[in-house]
Design a protein around this motif. Structure first.
Motif, mmCIF file in Angstrom:
data_model
loop_
_atom_site.group_PDB
_atom_site.id
_atom_site.type_symbol
_atom_site.label_atom_id
_atom_site.label_comp_id
_atom_site.label_asym_id
_atom_site.label_seq_id
_atom_site.Cartn_x
_atom_site.Cartn_y
_atom_site.Cartn_z
ATOM 1 N N GLY A 41 -3.573 18.028 -6.224
ATOM 2 C CA GLY A 41 -3.835 18.556 -7.558
ATOM 3 C C GLY A 41 -3.019 17.797 -8.589
ATOM 4 O O GLY A 41 -1.900 17.367 -8.302
ATOM 5 N N MET A 42 -3.560 17.623 -9.808
ATOM 6 C CA MET A 42 -2.857 16.793 -10.785
ATOM 7 C C MET A 42 -1.531 17.425 -11.241
ATOM 8 O O MET A 42 -0.531 16.735 -11.383
ATOM 9 C CB MET A 42 -3.741 16.438 -11.992
ATOM 10 N N THR A 43 -1.503 18.749 -11.428
ATOM 11 C CA THR A 43 -0.238 19.374 -11.842
ATOM 12 C C THR A 43 0.717 19.453 -10.661
ATOM 13 O O THR A 43 1.925 19.219 -10.801
ATOM 14 C CB THR A 43 -0.506 20.751 -12.467
ATOM 15 N N GLU A 44 0.179 19.768 -9.487
ATOM 16 C CA GLU A 44 1.003 19.727 -8.281
ATOM 17 C C GLU A 44 1.681 18.366 -8.145
ATOM 18 O O GLU A 44 2.892 18.278 -7.889
ATOM 19 C CB GLU A 44 0.116 19.984 -7.053
ATOM 20 N N ALA A 45 0.900 17.311 -8.311
ATOM 21 C CA ALA A 45 1.440 15.958 -8.132
ATOM 22 C C ALA A 45 2.570 15.678 -9.123
ATOM 23 O O ALA A 45 3.606 15.100 -8.767
ATOM 24 C CB ALA A 45 0.325 14.926 -8.296
ATOM 25 N N ALA A 46 2.369 16.096 -10.370
ATOM 26 C CA ALA A 46 3.414 15.854 -11.368
ATOM 27 C C ALA A 46 4.670 16.658 -11.042
ATOM 28 O O ALA A 46 5.794 16.164 -11.179
ATOM 29 C CB ALA A 46 2.897 16.205 -12.764
ATOM 30 N N ALA A 77 -5.647 17.606 -22.023
ATOM 31 C CA ALA A 77 -5.533 17.178 -23.416
ATOM 32 C C ALA A 77 -4.302 16.324 -23.664
ATOM 33 O O ALA A 77 -4.217 15.601 -24.663
ATOM 34 C CB ALA A 77 -5.520 18.402 -24.338
ATOM 35 N N LEU A 78 -3.317 16.396 -22.756
ATOM 36 C CA LEU A 78 -2.114 15.579 -22.894
ATOM 37 C C LEU A 78 -2.211 14.265 -22.118
ATOM 38 O O LEU A 78 -1.331 13.418 -22.228
ATOM 39 C CB LEU A 78 -0.878 16.361 -22.434
ATOM 40 N N ALA A 79 -3.279 14.126 -21.340
ATOM 41 C CA ALA A 79 -3.448 12.891 -20.554
ATOM 42 C C ALA A 79 -3.522 11.692 -21.492
ATOM 43 O O ALA A 79 -4.173 11.738 -22.522
ATOM 44 C CB ALA A 79 -4.707 12.989 -19.693
ATOM 45 N N GLY A 80 -2.818 10.662 -21.146
ATOM 46 C CA GLY A 80 -2.841 9.461 -21.970
ATOM 47 C C GLY A 80 -1.822 9.469 -23.094
ATOM 48 O O GLY A 80 -1.662 8.479 -23.807
ATOM 49 N N MET A 81 -1.137 10.571 -23.287
ATOM 50 C CA MET A 81 -0.208 10.667 -24.408
ATOM 51 C C MET A 81 1.193 10.154 -24.042
ATOM 52 O O MET A 81 2.050 9.982 -24.912
ATOM 53 C CB MET A 81 -0.119 12.131 -24.859
ATOM 54 N N GLU A 82 1.420 9.908 -22.759
ATOM 55 C CA GLU A 82 2.763 9.545 -22.311
ATOM 56 C C GLU A 82 3.326 8.316 -23.025
ATOM 57 O O GLU A 82 4.475 8.358 -23.504
ATOM 58 C CB GLU A 82 2.775 9.356 -20.773
ATOM 59 N N PRO A 134 12.367 11.399 -18.340
ATOM 60 C CA PRO A 134 11.037 10.888 -17.982
ATOM 61 C C PRO A 134 9.936 11.935 -18.151
ATOM 62 O O PRO A 134 10.167 13.121 -17.923
ATOM 63 C CB PRO A 134 11.183 10.457 -16.522
ATOM 64 N N LEU A 135 8.760 11.471 -18.537
ATOM 65 C CA LEU A 135 7.570 12.317 -18.706
ATOM 66 C C LEU A 135 6.573 11.994 -17.598
ATOM 67 O O LEU A 135 6.393 10.826 -17.249
ATOM 68 C CB LEU A 135 6.922 12.030 -20.066
ATOM 69 N N LEU A 136 5.931 13.025 -17.078
ATOM 70 C CA LEU A 136 5.066 12.824 -15.926
ATOM 71 C C LEU A 136 3.632 13.211 -16.232
ATOM 72 O O LEU A 136 3.347 14.352 -16.596
ATOM 73 C CB LEU A 136 5.602 13.642 -14.747
ATOM 74 N N ASP A 137 2.725 12.252 -16.054
ATOM 75 C CA ASP A 137 1.295 12.454 -16.264
ATOM 76 C C ASP A 137 0.658 12.822 -14.927
ATOM 77 O O ASP A 137 0.816 12.100 -13.932
ATOM 78 C CB ASP A 137 0.711 11.149 -16.818
ATOM 79 N N ILE A 167 -2.434 12.848 -13.755
ATOM 80 C CA ILE A 167 -3.426 11.960 -13.136
ATOM 81 C C ILE A 167 -2.722 10.760 -12.493
ATOM 82 O O ILE A 167 -3.011 10.397 -11.342
ATOM 83 C CB ILE A 167 -4.456 11.490 -14.197
ATOM 84 N N ALA A 168 -1.775 10.169 -13.207
ATOM 85 C CA ALA A 168 -1.057 9.015 -12.651
ATOM 86 C C ALA A 168 -0.301 9.413 -11.386
ATOM 87 O O ALA A 168 -0.383 8.732 -10.350
ATOM 88 C CB ALA A 168 -0.087 8.444 -13.700
ATOM 89 N N CYS A 169 0.415 10.529 -11.449
ATOM 90 C CA CYS A 169 1.149 10.977 -10.256
ATOM 91 C C CYS A 169 0.184 11.296 -9.124
ATOM 92 O O CYS A 169 0.436 10.962 -7.960
ATOM 93 C CB CYS A 169 1.977 12.226 -10.593
ATOM 94 N N GLY A 170 -0.943 11.939 -9.462
ATOM 95 C CA GLY A 170 -1.912 12.319 -8.437
ATOM 96 C C GLY A 170 -2.478 11.108 -7.715
ATOM 97 O O GLY A 170 -2.597 11.099 -6.477
ATOM 98 N N VAL A 171 -2.796 10.075 -8.468
ATOM 99 C CA VAL A 171 -3.373 8.883 -7.847
ATOM 100 C C VAL A 171 -2.354 8.206 -6.935
ATOM 101 O O VAL A 171 -2.648 7.844 -5.789
ATOM 102 C CB VAL A 171 -3.877 7.903 -8.935
ATOM 103 N N ARG A 172 -1.114 8.080 -7.421
ATOM 104 C CA ARG A 172 -0.091 7.384 -6.610
ATOM 105 C C ARG A 172 0.270 8.190 -5.357
ATOM 106 O O ARG A 172 0.478 7.613 -4.277
ATOM 107 C CB ARG A 172 1.154 7.117 -7.448
ATOM 108 N N LEU A 173 0.350 9.506 -5.467
ATOM 109 C CA LEU A 173 0.673 10.306 -4.280
ATOM 110 C C LEU A 173 -0.503 10.339 -3.315
ATOM 111 O O LEU A 173 -0.311 10.340 -2.087
ATOM 112 C CB LEU A 173 1.094 11.724 -4.683
ATOM 113 N N ALA A 174 -1.732 10.337 -3.850
ATOM 114 C CA ALA A 174 -2.897 10.280 -2.964
ATOM 115 C C ALA A 174 -2.900 8.969 -2.175
ATOM 116 O O ALA A 174 -3.167 8.954 -0.965
ATOM 117 C CB ALA A 174 -4.179 10.418 -3.777
#
Lengths: 245, 245, 245, 245, 245, 245
Positions: free
Chosen positions: E94-99, E179-184, E194-197, E199-206
């Motif tokens: 999950g994207m929030t889980e990953a972050a 809505a905050l995606a891409g704002m980092e 550090p700020l955690l996005d 989608i980015a965290c989700g992709v790297r952990l996947a």
């Protein structure tokens, strides 16, 4: 009875101040033995320094093992408390631990006031398993240095923190940090609830433990270690790890 | 220093036994004052009886307010502990509370062994906010009566419970309940971890609190009540509720 | 069906007000029986008084054991709730307990508004094991006396507390304390979330329990006690401790 | 009063059994309305199926919105309980939730017995915020199928689980799962503590909520949604998401 | 490696934005596959919609089972996360889980900032068992719509929330919500931690999970279901419930 | 990318074994750099030794600061993890932490199997704030020495522990301790749920963190320290405490 007042950082002046406070709080027959580590941070002010100071204070304690009846850790983060209990043949009490446990006997919940950030105290109380008894933390915006140079303002600011904690439901208040040691008399009249000084509490609880004469655990995490090899540690510490021979 | 050993049930023999244990544990200058309530259950063995005994022990304490320097509640459920702190002008310590707090200074986690059911102790430790420090509870299948008539078997059974708690991670073990009072010496040799007697711990911690001389709260739940009306209470208790005049 | 509305303090006027509210909330076939203790605090306003009132309300209940189908404790701290369940052969519900459990069926989290301090309610919700469902507590700065003399200001102040709790995530709000009883209609229009009156909830849940006809426990802490001796208690209470004969 | 007994899986026979149990438990004036979803798993036996069934039961409820006075979710995992509360203009109670909250009024801690695994119930009780009231869970090694074909053995096995939970400190015991519905009479004589049937508790608590007439929240997570667009949902559900017009 | 970026609501534009962010974060060899459900809410903004969307996203995933190497749930409430893990033969994050899990590796405690209410995030972090690592939540008073039309003000407001969380003890901060995606990048310079996005965290952990190649559980709640009947579900989903044949 | 595999005790052979495992798990472009402390316990097997080793591993890390892209602590108690994060300019991951966080992405709850006692792992998981995700711990009665001399029996015993944890509700299982490193392939066929090796998880998560390129905190407990004086520490460590100049 000999109680080691063990500082965990290398600033001798703090050791002396704590030893003085300990002498003021101790029973007539108690001798206070001050101790300062051979190495480590000058003043612990971060988790990183605290982790380094753990080794330093254990190194110090090893020098006194067998020669004192109890130890009070004169460092507000109770540095290396559990490891010190495993290492030493006598009771070991942390100054903040002692104040918190005393607070538990004066009411349901206690507050804690300190100079600077409160997060490390929140974690410490949590690690002691006492979060359910904590009503709140207040960090007074003062460096220990400024507190020394302008003690009247410092007392005034701490008194405001004390009042806020009392309003917030604290039945008593722990004075956190060596910089607050000795400030209790100046604050007492203004405080609506009792204030607890870690060194005084630590000395009195250490005396009580010595009187109770509970034997050292022979099994489990608090038992002395035996037969452990090491490299590059002080002879006293290495000997205790090997089992004392 | 005068310490009231306050039983919460009406069986005089238990009061005497606890007072004897207290005398054995106290410092030379401490005088032990035994107290038994005027009314209430003969022996508290249920939550229902404990609720009734709360009034009874407060009624007893009111008689001694001002005439003792500290109180140890000599009842294993620490009956009416917080109310007693609000009522009395001096420190009040519960015997199980005292053993648990002492245990906190001897290691990370403690166990508790008692005769009969353990649920009321589990709740008591939870109410003290110390569940995170509790490794386990063992209820030895013995009535206090049978323990008195066959003490050797009782000691053997308790020793098994002690061993089980030590294997389960207890760094020290609280002896719960008046029926276990005085049993510590017989168990000590066999126990791999220290054993804690509530009366002994209570007396020593009460002495420490008297020495620390923390003032009574002037505000909040631990402050003395004032101006409270009541019906049908003892003159001493009614007077304290009105504010002492 | 007969439901005892049991006050735990000795002010008859409060008993009457609660009984009136109970009659308004009850099903057609339900008879409301008011009860006031023979002794104890006039108005419970501290933990100390609550501990004394526990005996008083148990003494009152013992008089009605066997003659009522259920009990609602008409006291906001649910005084002696568990002991009352052990004592009585019929269901017993606390008024704040009832409001909190009803709130659990209306959403995830509930708030609680009361006059004066909130700490005793925080502890009560924690003791009921419902802290995870509590969104917040608001104590309106009003004495019950002032609320009686200036009801319009009282309603306005409570309405502000209600609004703050709703903003803070309360899905419903418990009206805590007898002084708020009967205020729900005046607050309803302004409140964005449902408001729960303890007496009304208590009566309806007591009726549900009577209808479900769950038998009394024959084992464990909720089973009736038997063969317990006591000194100086009322004949009714002493008889129930002995086992009812 | 009309109460919808809403099954969350598509097996009509289970709906009928639950409706029958509900009729047996309801007050004279209450009409029971059975409901089965149009789509979804035949029998929910995994978290995956439960997640799918959430949509299915909401779809079913939307059909009855405005036509019933309350809903009892006749599914042991209380599927979609919070979402159902947000969706519907009337009270919604889950069957396991109802049994657990009733248990809270009968003593301090409750146990839960079911056929098969207990982990999903442990999580459900945790999600209801009631873990502190749970004494233990027992999963009887029986498939619902075998329970139907050999009911006597099933009752015997459940009775053993009930006895174990009572020994472990349960003041009452929740019968978890539709397969245990209707088994309470056969177990009652042997059980030392009261047993709680979710459908019976659900119906009685739903009646109490209807009688209390708490208004629906106008703000926060329990308020009705408005102006929400969707694709491919049933007209009834889509209309409610848009705000009911 | 093919990673499905699975939206749980039916607004294609959000899917595209998340897929774009995923492509920016992925390793060179990773192919991003966007997916939007066939039915369900346009934009999930309540627990009710989230419960419906669970079925919708599972329906979507079933279409891709076997054709992708991992799934990232591109929905801030990690909709149907556990059910998706049970359903799919490949890792699901999950994207929030990953972050949040990434935040756990950057310090002790993390904060979370989002547009609008924070309660659903508080519950999500609690459901992930990570409440002890959460320092605080800030909900910036901005609708996603206004954030799109006035991005500079939005960034300024979020930056204030970030600063407040950092002052409150956050060692890193999760950006919650699509809505905050891409704002980092726009926030990075101003943020002291550090700020955690997601989608980015989700992709790297996947990617890390695919590399670790942990086999699917063959037993317990995460094992694939088998032999489960259903009514009215999509052929792909019904087939997986039956066991894949 | 260069990843330091940092042992925290002084036994070089363990460092080598962990480095070998790390090479097997790493991406093609990753270089593994093994590191062993200059001083400290030979093998950490008590809290006392762990406290000493914290200084030792920080001393080691300081030597590599700026010369590696990430650190994996190759010590099962994640010794000095938070302090290492504060010290180093690059990401630091603990091997047990990495396995636990990976487990969080594979299901709801994980178990942990190790040789010997489990208490230190229970505390470690609690300190990571992940107790709510832990289903259980199994300590296999084998010394690491015996495991080396009789690997087949060791695998059989660990497999039994794995099976017990899976029955107890573990969705995946962490292999705890360096002595279990490399055992995963031999256990995989027999395990019904995935097994997680700390070194492999640590390397993959460290790579993910490097790819995400989160900047170091400039404020709070994870920010680099500056201007801190010390006595008797290594030049590299003392320099970092002073702020790197």
């Amino acid at each position: 009875m000999r109680i080691l007042i063990a500082n965990a950082n290398t600033t001798e002046a703090i050791t002396e101040r704590c030893a003085e406070a300990a002498r003021g709080a101790a029973s007539p027959g108690t001798e206070i033995v001050p101790g300062t580590p051979r190495f480590g941070p000058a003043v612990i002010s971060s988790g990183l320094e605290n982790a380094i100071a753990a080794h330093a204070v254990l190194d110090l304690l090893a020098e006194h093992a067998g020669a004192v009846d109890a130890v009070v850790l004169a460092v507000s983060l109770d540095t290396a408390l559990e490891a010190a209990r495993q290492l030493m043949p006598c009771p070991v009490v942390g100054m903040t631990e002692a104040a918190c446990l005393t607070a538990c006997m004066l009411g349901n919940r206690f507050g804690l006031v300190t100079f600077g950030g409160t997060e490390s105290y929140r974690l410490l109380v949590e690690r002691h398993g006492l979060s359910g008894r904590l009503s709140g933390l207040v960090g007074v915006d003062f460096t220990p240095q400024r507190a020394l140079s302008d003690p009247e303002s410092a007392v005034r600011s701490v008194a405001e923190g004390v009042a806020a904690l009392a309003r917030g439901g604290a039945d008593s208040i722990v004075l956190g940090g060596a910089a607050l040691a000795g400030m209790e008399p100046a604050l007492r009249a203004a405080s609506p609830v009792p204030l607890l000084d870690g060194i005084a509490c630590g000395v009195r609880l250490a005396e009580a433990l010595v009187a109770l004469a509970a034997p050292k655990a022979r099994q489990g995490p608090m038992a002395a270690v035996r037969g452990r090899d090491s490299v590059g540690l002080s002879p006293a510490l290495a000997t205790l790890l090997r089992g004392g021979d």
